[in-house]
Design a protein around this motif. Structure first.
Motif, PDB file in Angstrom:
ATOM      1  N   THR A 194      -3.506  -6.616  -1.561  1.00 33.34           N
ATOM      2  CA  THR A 194      -4.715  -6.261  -0.911  1.00 33.34           C
ATOM      3  C   THR A 194      -4.952  -7.509   0.094  1.00 33.34           C
ATOM      4  O   THR A 194      -5.060  -8.546  -0.267  1.00 33.34           O
ATOM      5  N   ASP A 195      -5.075  -7.208   1.232  1.00 32.82           N
ATOM      6  CA  ASP A 195      -5.564  -8.009   2.207  1.00 32.82           C
ATOM      7  C   ASP A 195      -7.216  -8.290   2.126  1.00 32.82           C
ATOM      8  O   ASP A 195      -7.699  -7.769   1.478  1.00 32.82           O
ATOM      9  N   ALA A 196      -7.637  -8.918   3.158  1.00 34.35           N
ATOM     10  CA  ALA A 196      -9.103  -9.319   3.080  1.00 34.35           C
ATOM     11  C   ALA A 196      -9.893  -7.911   3.395  1.00 34.35           C
ATOM     12  O   ALA A 196     -11.161  -7.898   3.248  1.00 34.35           O
ATOM     13  N   ASP A 197      -9.289  -6.910   4.380  1.00 38.03           N
ATOM     14  CA  ASP A 197      -9.725  -6.012   4.576  1.00 38.03           C
ATOM     15  C   ASP A 197      -9.578  -4.581   3.613  1.00 38.03           C
ATOM     16  O   ASP A 197      -9.606  -3.566   3.886  1.00 38.03           O
ATOM     17  N   ARG A 198      -8.922  -5.233   2.251  1.00 36.10           N
ATOM     18  CA  ARG A 198      -8.398  -4.064   1.329  1.00 36.10           C
ATOM     19  C   ARG A 198      -7.591  -2.983   1.975  1.00 36.10           C
ATOM     20  O   ARG A 198      -7.193  -2.127   1.697  1.00 36.10           O
ATOM     21  N   HIS A 199      -6.329  -3.781   2.864  1.00 38.52           N
ATOM     22  CA  HIS A 199      -5.366  -3.039   3.213  1.00 38.52           C
ATOM     23  C   HIS A 199      -4.221  -3.479   2.607  1.00 38.52           C
ATOM     24  O   HIS A 199      -4.199  -4.732   2.010  1.00 38.52           O
ATOM     25  N   LEU A 200      -3.101  -2.811   2.587  1.00 40.08           N
ATOM     26  CA  LEU A 200      -1.735  -3.307   2.256  1.00 40.08           C
ATOM     27  C   LEU A 200      -1.376  -4.570   3.224  1.00 40.08           C
ATOM     28  O   LEU A 200      -1.327  -4.335   4.276  1.00 40.08           O
ATOM     29  N   LYS A 201      -1.117  -5.542   2.709  1.00 37.92           N
ATOM     30  CA  LYS A 201      -0.701  -6.538   3.521  1.00 37.92           C
ATOM     31  C   LYS A 201       0.460  -6.519   4.501  1.00 37.92           C
ATOM     32  O   LYS A 201       1.467  -5.831   4.062  1.00 37.92           O
ATOM     33  N   ALA A 202       0.108  -6.753   5.614  1.00 40.71           N
ATOM     34  CA  ALA A 202       1.232  -6.140   6.582  1.00 40.71           C
ATOM     35  C   ALA A 202       2.425  -6.960   6.562  1.00 40.71           C
ATOM     36  O   ALA A 202       3.477  -6.379   6.845  1.00 40.71           O
ATOM     37  N   GLU A 203       2.604  -8.138   6.012  1.00 41.76           N
ATOM     38  CA  GLU A 203       3.963  -9.163   5.943  1.00 41.76           C
ATOM     39  C   GLU A 203       4.550  -8.459   4.738  1.00 41.76           C
ATOM     40  O   GLU A 203       5.733  -8.875   4.411  1.00 41.76           O
ATOM     41  N   LEU A 204       4.160  -7.471   3.722  1.00 48.23           N
ATOM     42  CA  LEU A 204       4.638  -7.015   2.738  1.00 48.23           C
ATOM     43  C   LEU A 204       5.382  -5.489   2.786  1.00 48.23           C
ATOM     44  O   LEU A 204       5.739  -5.209   1.959  1.00 48.23           O
ATOM     45  N   THR A 205       5.191  -4.934   4.004  1.00 51.41           N
ATOM     46  CA  THR A 205       5.154  -3.771   4.268  1.00 51.41           C
ATOM     47  C   THR A 205       6.044  -3.289   5.394  1.00 51.41           C
ATOM     48  O   THR A 205       5.669  -4.108   6.309  1.00 51.41           O
ATOM     49  N   LYS A 206       6.924  -2.632   5.512  1.00 50.23           N
ATOM     50  CA  LYS A 206       7.519  -1.983   6.625  1.00 50.23           C
ATOM     51  C   LYS A 206       6.985  -0.742   7.509  1.00 50.23           C
ATOM     52  O   LYS A 206       7.335  -0.732   8.715  1.00 50.23           O
ATOM     53  N   ASP A 207       6.308  -0.217   6.771  1.00 45.96           N
ATOM     54  CA  ASP A 207       5.674   0.892   7.481  1.00 45.96           C
ATOM     55  C   ASP A 207       4.308   1.614   7.223  1.00 45.96           C
ATOM     56  O   ASP A 207       3.649   2.345   7.534  1.00 45.96           O
ATOM     57  N   GLY A 208       3.482   0.626   6.161  1.00 50.62           N
ATOM     58  CA  GLY A 208       2.195   0.593   5.741  1.00 50.62           C
ATOM     59  C   GLY A 208       1.984   1.521   4.451  1.00 50.62           C
ATOM     60  O   GLY A 208       0.909   1.657   4.089  1.00 50.62           O
ATOM     61  N   LEU A 209       3.142   1.758   3.982  1.00 51.26           N
ATOM     62  CA  LEU A 209       3.103   2.522   2.584  1.00 51.26           C
ATOM     63  C   LEU A 209       4.468   1.830   1.664  1.00 51.26           C
ATOM     64  O   LEU A 209       3.872   1.421   0.424  1.00 51.26           O
ATOM     65  N   HIS A 210       5.397   1.782   2.111  1.00 50.69           N
ATOM     66  CA  HIS A 210       6.664   1.177   1.301  1.00 50.69           C
ATOM     67  C   HIS A 210       6.720  -0.166   1.575  1.00 50.69           C
ATOM     68  O   HIS A 210       6.292  -0.751   2.727  1.00 50.69           O
ATOM     69  N   LEU A 211       7.498  -0.816   0.624  1.00 55.85           N
ATOM     70  CA  LEU A 211       7.446  -2.304   0.645  1.00 55.85           C
ATOM     71  C   LEU A 211       8.579  -2.791   1.218  1.00 55.85           C
ATOM     72  O   LEU A 211       9.824  -2.288   1.140  1.00 55.85           O
ATOM     73  N   LEU A 212       8.596  -4.071   1.944  1.00 59.45           N
ATOM     74  CA  LEU A 212       9.587  -4.748   2.166  1.00 59.45           C
ATOM     75  C   LEU A 212      10.320  -5.437   0.891  1.00 59.45           C
ATOM     76  O   LEU A 212       9.624  -5.822   0.131  1.00 59.45           O
ATOM     77  N   PRO A 213      11.393  -6.201   1.086  1.00 56.21           N
ATOM     78  CA  PRO A 213      11.932  -7.105  -0.149  1.00 56.21           C
ATOM     79  C   PRO A 213      10.845  -8.192  -0.449  1.00 56.21           C
ATOM     80  O   PRO A 213      10.950  -8.530  -1.539  1.00 56.21           O
ATOM     81  N   GLU A 214      10.187  -8.718   0.463  1.00 53.68           N
ATOM     82  CA  GLU A 214       9.079  -9.641   0.173  1.00 53.68           C
ATOM     83  C   GLU A 214       8.141  -9.144  -0.701  1.00 53.68           C
ATOM     84  O   GLU A 214       7.445  -9.837  -1.659  1.00 53.68           O
ATOM     85  N   GLY A 215       7.597  -7.916  -0.562  1.00 52.74           N
ATOM     86  CA  GLY A 215       6.897  -7.030  -1.363  1.00 52.74           C
ATOM     87  C   GLY A 215       7.285  -6.918  -2.691  1.00 52.74           C
ATOM     88  O   GLY A 215       6.517  -7.356  -3.793  1.00 52.74           O
ATOM     89  N   TYR A 216       8.673  -6.673  -2.900  1.00 51.28           N
ATOM     90  CA  TYR A 216       9.316  -6.521  -4.309  1.00 51.28           C
ATOM     91  C   TYR A 216       9.064  -7.950  -4.975  1.00 51.28           C
ATOM     92  O   TYR A 216       9.085  -7.947  -6.250  1.00 51.28           O
TER      93      TYR A 216
END
Length: 230
Positions: A194-216
């Protein structure tokens, strides 16, 4: 007989509002029988690779399915049981196959697709508790790790049905955090993504729901740091 036009106007407005509210309530439907198109094929593939007492099972939807857990964690006994698009009812339908193998650990992350399909929070919570109950009854030595739901990020605009429902994620996560018992460990993944706005961190997701390798990588690092894999 005089009619007070102001009162009549107010009364008509109330009737219209109530009628619209009732119509909206009637049109918000949900379907417990929904299964993604690949569901039966995936379940059949899982049956061809049965679990055993040494296995560590990752059970969930596309967020779980999106990585090779054995490779990511350097654990040959880690098995991926994620199905893209799955909901809690789908997990319950295929849970017995997992239980029959009496795995060492089960990591569960499920529910965001239920939310997107307007399945009531109370029903999702009931299904969570059913999962725990069934595993405890059918495989007493299996330790259950229940993950809190990840946040989403609507700025990507890819999954509108998943957006604008943060209150459901927050409520369910509060309930999940109460699951901790001797055989159930709660993993608060939400706070890790979670980022400061309680959203999924943009740098960890490819589409706002699923994770990038960095997220895993964040996920794996957290599991290793907490010792949940030992």
């Amino acid at each position: 007989m005089r009619i007070n036009l102001n009162k009549l106007s107010i009364a008509l407005s109330i009737i219209v509002v109530l009628g619209f509210s009732n119509l909206k309530a009637q049109t918000v439907k949900w379907d417990s029988t929904y299964r993604p198109g690949s569901y039966l094929k995936q379940v059949a593939a899982f049956k061809e690779d049965p679990t055993s007492k040494k296995d560590i099972i990752f059970l969930g939807n596309s967020i779980t399915a999106g990585t090779n857990w054995a490779k990511l964690l350097n654990l040959p006994q880690a098995k991926n049981r994620g199905i893209s698009g799955d909901i809690t009812f789908g997990i319950l339908d295929r849970l017995q196959d997992v239980i029959d193998g009496k795995p060492q650990k089960v990591f569960i992350l499920i529910g965001i697709n239920d939310i997107s399909r307007n399945i009531p929070d109370s029903v999702i919570l009931r299904n969570y508790k059913l999962m725990i109950s069934k595993i405890k009854k059918g495989s007493k030595k299996t330790h259950i790790y229940f993950n809190t739901l990840l946040p989403v990020n609507s700025s990507f605009g890819k999954f509108p049905n998943h957006y604008g429902k943060d209150e459901h994620i927050l409520w369910l996560n509060d309930q999940i955090r109460k699951f901790s018992t001797k055989n159930v460990t709660v993993i608060d993944l939400y706070s890790q993504f979670t980022d400061a706005d309680r959203h999924l961190k943009a740098e960890l997701t490819k589409d706002g729901l699923h994770l990038l390798p960095e997220g895993y990588t964040v996920w794996a690092d957290y599991l290793n740091k907490t010792g949940y894999l030992k």
